[in-house]
Design an enzyme around this catalytic site. Sequence first.
Site, mmCIF file in Angstrom:
data_model
loop_
_atom_site.group_PDB
_atom_site.id
_atom_site.type_symbol
_atom_site.label_atom_id
_atom_site.label_comp_id
_atom_site.label_asym_id
_atom_site.label_seq_id
_atom_site.Cartn_x
_atom_site.Cartn_y
_atom_site.Cartn_z
ATOM 1 N N SER A 166 0.831 -1.201 0.000
ATOM 2 C CA SER A 166 0.000 0.000 0.000
ATOM 3 C C SER A 166 0.865 1.250 0.000
ATOM 4 C CB SER A 166 -0.942 -0.002 1.208
ATOM 5 O OG SER A 166 -1.928 -1.005 1.068
ATOM 6 N N ASP A 167 1.929 1.256 0.791
ATOM 7 C CA ASP A 167 2.866 2.379 0.782
ATOM 8 C C ASP A 167 3.532 2.519 -0.579
ATOM 9 O OD1 ASP A 167 2.753 3.523 3.393
ATOM 10 O OD2 ASP A 167 3.811 1.790 4.179
ATOM 11 N N ILE A 168 3.965 1.405 -1.137
ATOM 12 C CA ILE A 168 4.671 1.437 -2.416
ATOM 13 C C ILE A 168 3.745 1.913 -3.530
ATOM 14 C CG2 ILE A 168 5.842 0.020 -4.141
ATOM 15 C CD1 ILE A 168 6.810 -1.732 -1.740
#
Length: 393
Positions: A166-168
Amino acid sequence: MQPLEGVTVVDPSQAIAGPLATQILGDLGADVVKIEHPERGDLCRGFTPDYGSMSAYFVSLNRNKRGVTLDLTTEDGQRILRELVDGADVFVQNFSPGRAEKLGASYEELSAVQEDLVYCDVSGYGEESPYSDRKAFDIVLQGQSGLMGITGPAGGEPVRVGTSLSDISAAMTATYAILTALYHRSNTGEGQYIDISLLDTSFQFLLYHVTNYFATGENPERMGSKHPNLAPYQAFRTADSYIVIGVVSEYQWPGFCAAIDREEWVDDGRFATFTERVANRETLDALLDDLFETRSTEAWIDQLQEHGVPCTPVNTVEEIVEDPHIEARGMIAEAEHPDHGTFKMAANPVNFSTLETDRCDPPPTLGEHTSEVLSELGYSRREIEELEGRGVL
């Protein structure tokens, strides 16, 4: 020449989503000025394990940046931030909800300083959401977006994707949004406010799972490594490890059958087409499970590749970093730090015909370039020392 040479990025973000986006911009030649709190620094600096007296986690996200310490809760810190933004091209932040306004770092305040500023706000839910005031980290967004709902063994518990997806996803989306805004600015002179939500960028990765749902009305279920629309397209246990196979074309099916010595399956009514193989998945999987356990992964790989079937062993990190492809493509970057030695990390995967993308400066120690950057703003040594004495830097 580097593609973003001459572009200045002011970056008070921390953790993963913001820093990964700005690392990519730094890889492409931008001058990224990373701002951290003088005492706490980036959240990731405290993560284990250590790597050359720095956090390995932090090292993976912060190459090609100049590090500045600045207490943005102080008036002097906010004044210096405005000075940094004056003349900058991009500002990236992932503050908690409402924090930018308290720190004098909202789009309204900073675009008043630099009219054509490209301002990227990365948050869990974005500006227009019933959840905008919530804090969220990667695992929360993986669960909420539906990613964990489709990840894990059939009938088993939901599983987090083995990296901070999700961060990436937010970092990658932020990067292309920033580049798009810079292109737009070069044509129009207009700055931009970019609103990136981790929930949005995670949700987009569901792709065909969403359209499958709307097409059938059926909720996708966890299937382990299997694919809802294709078969065989999954991992199989072999005599000594695991192998991954993907039959993605009807033209590959006869070659697959030949590779596993089951030519009679080509015309078998249960398996002749994608539709039939998916409908009879349980029967096909049971036959293949028994078959693949009879030989080693290496033996199967040789036979499958001989017949043009896409396949691979399931690599560990140790195996993939030693893979000849990774070496040939230059996918391990090395950065030399005068105090912390050599850092190895995954490199930028972009290759241009004439532009340089192999820059690899080491991640900064906390505040390493504070004096350098403030000197460029016109501060004297005495003024810098006075600010340091008051805890602003």
